[in-house]
Write a protein that holds these residues in place. Structure first.
Motif, PDB file in Angstrom:
ATOM      1  N   VAL A 126       0.998  -1.310  -0.007  1.00 25.25           N
ATOM      2  CA  VAL A 126      -0.056   0.130  -0.073  1.00 25.25           C
ATOM      3  C   VAL A 126       0.874   1.306  -0.035  1.00 25.25           C
ATOM      4  CG1 VAL A 126      -1.877  -0.920   1.128  1.00 25.25           C
ATOM      5  CG2 VAL A 126      -0.157   0.149   2.581  1.00 25.25           C
ATOM      6  N   ALA A 127       2.135   1.270   0.440  1.00 26.97           N
ATOM      7  CA  ALA A 127       2.843   2.363   0.429  1.00 26.97           C
ATOM      8  C   ALA A 127       4.387   1.897  -0.002  1.00 26.97           C
ATOM      9  CB  ALA A 127       2.815   3.062   1.662  1.00 26.97           C
ATOM     10  N   SER A 128       5.276   2.709  -0.407  1.00 29.36           N
ATOM     11  CA  SER A 128       6.839   2.318  -0.425  1.00 29.36           C
ATOM     12  C   SER A 128       7.477   3.592  -0.604  1.00 29.36           C
ATOM     13  CB  SER A 128       6.774   1.877  -1.929  1.00 29.36           C
ATOM     14  OG  SER A 128       6.323   2.901  -2.944  1.00 29.36           O
ATOM     15  N   SER A 129       8.959   3.405  -0.596  1.00 34.68           N
ATOM     16  CA  SER A 129      10.030   4.225  -0.598  1.00 34.68           C
ATOM     17  C   SER A 129      11.099   3.780  -1.740  1.00 34.68           C
ATOM     18  CB  SER A 129      10.694   4.154   0.813  1.00 34.68           C
ATOM     19  OG  SER A 129      11.546   5.347   0.813  1.00 34.68           O
ATOM     20  N   LEU A 130      11.577   4.703  -2.275  1.00 30.84           N
ATOM     21  CA  LEU A 130      12.608   4.542  -3.278  1.00 30.84           C
ATOM     22  C   LEU A 130      13.980   4.862  -2.737  1.00 30.84           C
ATOM     23  CD1 LEU A 130      10.698   6.075  -6.248  1.00 30.84           C
ATOM     24  CD2 LEU A 130      11.115   3.683  -5.893  1.00 30.84           C
ATOM     25  N   GLN A 131      14.120   5.319  -1.314  1.00 31.48           N
ATOM     26  CA  GLN A 131      15.158   5.781  -0.953  1.00 31.48           C
ATOM     27  C   GLN A 131      16.273   4.819  -0.874  1.00 31.48           C
ATOM     28  OE1 GLN A 131      16.258   8.172   2.236  1.00 31.48           O
ATOM     29  NE2 GLN A 131      15.564   9.499   0.592  1.00 31.48           N
ATOM     30  N   PRO A 132      16.331   3.611  -0.530  1.00 35.10           N
ATOM     31  CA  PRO A 132      17.499   2.584  -0.690  1.00 35.10           C
ATOM     32  C   PRO A 132      18.311   2.668  -1.693  1.00 35.10           C
ATOM     33  CG  PRO A 132      15.677   1.761   0.666  1.00 35.10           C
ATOM     34  CD  PRO A 132      15.180   2.771  -0.049  1.00 35.10           C
ATOM     35  N   ALA A 133      19.622   2.277  -1.779  1.00 33.00           N
ATOM     36  CA  ALA A 133      20.320   2.272  -3.036  1.00 33.00           C
ATOM     37  C   ALA A 133      20.846   1.108  -3.296  1.00 33.00           C
ATOM     38  CB  ALA A 133      21.658   3.349  -2.634  1.00 33.00           C
ATOM     39  N   ALA A 134      20.383  -0.082  -2.709  1.00 28.48           N
ATOM     40  CA  ALA A 134      20.823  -1.489  -3.021  1.00 28.48           C
ATOM     41  C   ALA A 134      19.871  -2.331  -2.287  1.00 28.48           C
ATOM     42  CB  ALA A 134      22.190  -1.813  -2.551  1.00 28.48           C
ATOM     43  N   GLY A 135      20.045  -3.667  -2.641  1.00 28.72           N
ATOM     44  CA  GLY A 135      18.962  -4.618  -2.130  1.00 28.72           C
ATOM     45  C   GLY A 135      19.244  -4.777  -0.640  1.00 28.72           C
ATOM     46  N   VAL A 281      19.010   0.650  -6.886  1.00 29.30           N
ATOM     47  CA  VAL A 281      17.836   1.098  -6.040  1.00 29.30           C
ATOM     48  C   VAL A 281      17.130  -0.105  -5.462  1.00 29.30           C
ATOM     49  CG1 VAL A 281      15.448   1.913  -5.918  1.00 29.30           C
ATOM     50  CG2 VAL A 281      17.331   3.187  -7.190  1.00 29.30           C
ATOM     51  N   GLY A 282      17.056  -0.027  -3.981  1.00 34.10           N
ATOM     52  CA  GLY A 282      16.306  -1.256  -3.359  1.00 34.10           C
ATOM     53  C   GLY A 282      14.899  -0.894  -2.789  1.00 34.10           C
ATOM     54  N   TYR A 306       2.301  17.401  -6.999  1.00 29.41           N
ATOM     55  CA  TYR A 306       3.332  16.511  -6.414  1.00 29.41           C
ATOM     56  C   TYR A 306       4.368  17.050  -5.416  1.00 29.41           C
ATOM     57  CZ  TYR A 306       0.990  13.273 -10.026  1.00 29.41           C
ATOM     58  OH  TYR A 306       0.108  13.107 -10.856  1.00 29.41           O
ATOM     59  N   ALA A 307       4.671  16.307  -4.562  1.00 26.84           N
ATOM     60  CA  ALA A 307       5.293  16.791  -3.406  1.00 26.84           C
ATOM     61  C   ALA A 307       6.419  15.800  -2.961  1.00 26.84           C
ATOM     62  CB  ALA A 307       4.946  17.552  -2.407  1.00 26.84           C
ATOM     63  N   MET A 308       7.463  15.958  -2.191  1.00 27.41           N
ATOM     64  CA  MET A 308       8.263  14.960  -1.456  1.00 27.41           C
ATOM     65  C   MET A 308       7.757  15.133   0.062  1.00 27.41           C
ATOM     66  SD  MET A 308       9.746  13.214  -3.878  1.00 27.41           S
ATOM     67  CE  MET A 308      10.727  12.250  -2.973  1.00 27.41           C
ATOM     68  N   ALA A 309       7.598  14.071   0.586  1.00 26.72           N
ATOM     69  CA  ALA A 309       6.981  13.958   1.993  1.00 26.72           C
ATOM     70  C   ALA A 309       7.498  12.916   2.842  1.00 26.72           C
ATOM     71  CB  ALA A 309       5.536  14.243   2.139  1.00 26.72           C
ATOM     72  N   MET A 310       7.722  13.321   4.301  1.00 26.82           N
ATOM     73  CA  MET A 310       8.164  12.077   5.268  1.00 26.82           C
ATOM     74  C   MET A 310       7.033  11.437   5.558  1.00 26.82           C
ATOM     75  SD  MET A 310      11.241  12.160   5.409  1.00 26.82           S
ATOM     76  CE  MET A 310      12.605  11.190   6.321  1.00 26.82           C
ATOM     77  N   PRO A 311       6.917  10.035   5.446  1.00 24.16           N
ATOM     78  CA  PRO A 311       6.135   9.238   6.098  1.00 24.16           C
ATOM     79  C   PRO A 311       5.817   9.446   7.846  1.00 24.16           C
ATOM     80  CG  PRO A 311       7.333   7.980   4.864  1.00 24.16           C
ATOM     81  CD  PRO A 311       8.057   9.249   4.937  1.00 24.16           C
ATOM     82  N   GLU A 312       4.636   9.268   8.178  1.00 17.89           N
ATOM     83  CA  GLU A 312       4.192   9.835   9.660  1.00 17.89           C
ATOM     84  C   GLU A 312       5.194   9.501  10.938  1.00 17.89           C
ATOM     85  OE1 GLU A 312       0.512   8.246  10.347  1.00 17.89           O
ATOM     86  OE2 GLU A 312       0.647   8.576  12.729  1.00 17.89           O
ATOM     87  N   LYS A 313       5.690   8.247  10.872  1.00 22.71           N
ATOM     88  CA  LYS A 313       6.552   7.757  11.976  1.00 22.71           C
ATOM     89  C   LYS A 313       7.643   7.241  11.178  1.00 22.71           C
ATOM     90  CE  LYS A 313       2.825   5.943  14.749  1.00 22.71           C
ATOM     91  NZ  LYS A 313       2.057   4.738  14.895  1.00 22.71           N
ATOM     92  N   SER A 314       8.390   7.855  10.179  1.00 21.14           N
ATOM     93  CA  SER A 314       9.472   7.377   9.185  1.00 21.14           C
ATOM     94  C   SER A 314      10.838   7.107  10.083  1.00 21.14           C
ATOM     95  CB  SER A 314       9.840   8.509   8.166  1.00 21.14           C
ATOM     96  OG  SER A 314      11.065   8.235   7.729  1.00 21.14           O
ATOM     97  N   ILE A 315      11.339   5.996   9.649  1.00 16.55           N
ATOM     98  CA  ILE A 315      12.738   5.813  10.505  1.00 16.55           C
ATOM     99  C   ILE A 315      13.772   6.931   9.780  1.00 16.55           C
ATOM    100  CG2 ILE A 315      12.256   3.281  10.555  1.00 16.55           C
ATOM    101  CD1 ILE A 315      14.125   3.107   7.848  1.00 16.55           C
ATOM    102  N   GLY A 316      13.433   7.705   8.949  1.00 24.68           N
ATOM    103  CA  GLY A 316      14.244   8.756   8.394  1.00 24.68           C
ATOM    104  C   GLY A 316      14.792   8.671   7.116  1.00 24.68           C
ATOM    105  N   ARG A 317      15.911   9.267   6.769  1.00 26.75           N
ATOM    106  CA  ARG A 317      16.536   9.187   5.817  1.00 26.75           C
ATOM    107  C   ARG A 317      17.458   8.019   5.610  1.00 26.75           C
ATOM    108  NH1 ARG A 317      16.830  13.024   1.690  1.00 26.75           N
ATOM    109  NH2 ARG A 317      15.796  14.933   2.002  1.00 26.75           N
ATOM    110  N   LEU A 318      17.810   7.240   4.381  1.00 25.91           N
ATOM    111  CA  LEU A 318      18.817   6.483   4.235  1.00 25.91           C
ATOM    112  C   LEU A 318      19.617   6.812   3.144  1.00 25.91           C
ATOM    113  CD1 LEU A 318      16.960   2.895   4.380  1.00 25.91           C
ATOM    114  CD2 LEU A 318      18.445   3.941   6.149  1.00 25.91           C
ATOM    115  N   LYS A 319      19.502   8.103   2.535  1.00 25.29           N
ATOM    116  CA  LYS A 319      20.247   8.386   1.438  1.00 25.29           C
ATOM    117  C   LYS A 319      19.920  10.130   1.398  1.00 25.29           C
ATOM    118  CE  LYS A 319      21.777   6.774  -3.011  1.00 25.29           C
ATOM    119  NZ  LYS A 319      22.329   8.362  -3.145  1.00 25.29           N
TER     120      LYS A 319
END
Ligand SMILES: *Cc1c(COP(=O)(O)O)cnc(C)c1O
Length: 477
Positions: A126-135, A281-282, A306-319
């Motif tokens: 239902v939701a996703s992130s494109l942040q991680p740089a590898a598997g 990209v992982g 369209y905008a870039m936004a932080m998920p509510e309880k995000s673990i934060g940035r990985l990249k």
């Protein structure tokens, strides 16, 4: 006539030779500061043509999917259509900069938003992130998300991740790096997870399970729903390693089988060439229970913009910024080009090719778990007395094929892990199988041909341990 290129000469410098003609200086000359001039560097003096030839010859010494067959198990070394490269190289994509802000990046964010939705649909998330740089980076995101979920409920004693012994090597490495205790669950005689062992290890310290399905044995875990049920019942969550989505995309949605969070490798299944350590990209997809914890920022849509936004309880940035954007353009182009029907055919062809090749290879090599495989299968190299998998791998190079993955997975002795991929023709698979048969014969009649291989490469059999431990990194030795 021998047309083989000469071995590379590395010392090509000739005193006084230059490769550029600069215009006459039209400003006052200023000497460089003495501290910057390092005489010991001995920079080579070369003309342009010599430099071009040197690097072109060097590039031809490499294996690549554009020149040879590359059935490297678990790595999906498939052909990636060049049109995806063209899309990523469009000046509008290539030249954009993350600091211009959302208002001036609407096209780029819309592409990320649409890619998130398409990839979520493939896995049932239902939701996703494109942040991680590898598997492995996606795995790290998933373990952090699972931990954040337990912590958010005040459930602090869940510090164990269960990992089947048929998992990819990154799985235990990632969990250990994330500070978890890893408990290995053995496989049963069929190559699946041993359910009794799993039950025995489920208790209130279990944060979750990390499971590679299809496993590194190339087998689909038939008890996936039961496994997810057992882990959920003890309060744990399920991480699915989806690096090898090309076996199931368009056929089964992992979320329907109980997976709560999963990565796919866009640099395997979704069309970014890899193998040389380039950007990847992982993608990480999440079920509702973990969606608020996704790493961010992620692309969101609000009333047509369209905008870039932080998920509510995000673990934060990985990249930094938004992930490896060029990889995202390739993946989006690929998904659009295939469509739903094409995605299913991609997976079906990967599985069909693997099973076709398995039947041919099985005539000469043992296959550890002979049931029908997914996108890859694991054969064994012990075809004759004194012959090892390494000998077979090196002999394949003499015949122009990149060796498969060897000695992995660890639970199969003398493993040869073969992933044909969906992009190879029947002719290529037949040619590879014929060479495998020939090598099995040579192993019995001319074992020295295998022991001395490779014969035609610039360097012969290397001491791989010494190469890793004491690498020679300078051409002057
Ligand atoms: C390739 C692979 C990974 C790791 O992906 P990287 O991008 O190399 O970090 C993890 N799991 C499986 C099953 C893989 O095949």
């Amino acid at each position: 006539m021998n047309l083989k290129p000469e071995p590379l000469a590395f010392e090509l410098s000739s005193p006084g030779r230059v490769g550029v003609a600069l215009p006459a200086c039209d400003v006052p000359a200023t000497p460089l500061p003495k501290a910057m001039l390092r005489a010991e560097l001995k920079l080579p003096e070369l003309d342009e043509l010599t430099v071009v030839r040197h690097f072109t010859l060097l590039s031809q010494k490499n294996f690549s999917i554009d020149s040879q067959y590359y059935p490297l198990g678990s790595c999906t070394m498939k052909y990636n259509p060049k049109v995806n490269e063209q899309a990523a190289a469009q000046p509008g994509w290539r030249g954009t900069h993350p600091l211009v802000g959302d208002a001036y990046s609407q096209g780029a964010i819309e592409l990320m938003y649409r890619l998130q939705r398409s990839l979520e649909k493939i896995g049932g998330f239902v939701a996703s992130s494109l942040q991680p740089a590898a598997g492995a980076h996606g795995e790290l995101a998933g373990v952090f998300m699972i931990r954040a979920y337990h912590v958010s409920r005040g459930d602090l004693k869940r510090t164990t991740m269960l990992i089947p012994d048929s998992a990819h090597g990154t799985n235990p490495a990632t969990c250990t790096m994330a500070g978890m205790n890893v408990v290995t669950i053995p496989s049963n005689a069929e190559g699946g997870v041993d359910l009794d062992q799993l039950k025995a290890h489920c208790n209130d310290t279990v944060a979750g399970i990390m499971i590679t399905n299809p496993s590194t044995l190339g087998l689909f875990e038939r008890n996936m729903e039961k496994i997810a049920g057992i882990v959920h019942d003890c309060g744990g969550l399920v991480y699915g390693d989806g690096a090898n989505m090309n076996a199931i995309a368009g056929i089964v949605r992992p979320a329907d089988l109980g997976v709560d969070v999963m990565h796919y490798n866009l640099h395997k299944t979704f069309s970014t060439p890899h193998g040389g350590g380039g950007p990847g990209v992982g993608f990480v997809g999440a079920a509702p229970i973990l969606a608020p914890f996704l790493p961010g920022p992620v692309a969101v849509e609000k009333g047509g913009s369209y905008a870039m936004a932080m998920p509510e309880k995000s673990i934060g940035r990985l990249k930094s910024f938004y992930g490896n954007f060029g990889v995202l353009v390739r993946a989006y182009t690929y998904v659009l080009m295939l469509g739903e029907e094409g995605m299913r055919r991609m997976s079906e062809s990967a599985v069909l090719n693997a099973n076709y090749l398995k039947v041919l290879v099985e005539k000469h090599y043992k296959v550890k778990f002979p049931r029908r495989c997914m996108h890859e299968f694991v054969a064994m190299g012990d075809v004759a007395e004194g012959i090892h998998t390494l000998d077979i791998a090196k002999r394949l190079i003499d015949y122009g094929f990149h060796p498969p993955t060897i000695y992995f997975p660890l639970i199969v002795p003398e493993a040869i892990m073969i992933e044909p991929t969906e992009t190879e023709s029947k002719e290529t698979l037949d040619a590879f199988a014929a060479v495998m048969a020939k090598i099995a014969e040579e192993a019995k009649t001319h074992p020295e041909l295998l022991h001395d291989a490779p014969h035609d490469t610039p360097v012969g059999r290397l001491d791989e341990v010494a190469a890793a431990r004491c690498p020679v990194l300078c051409y002057r030795g």
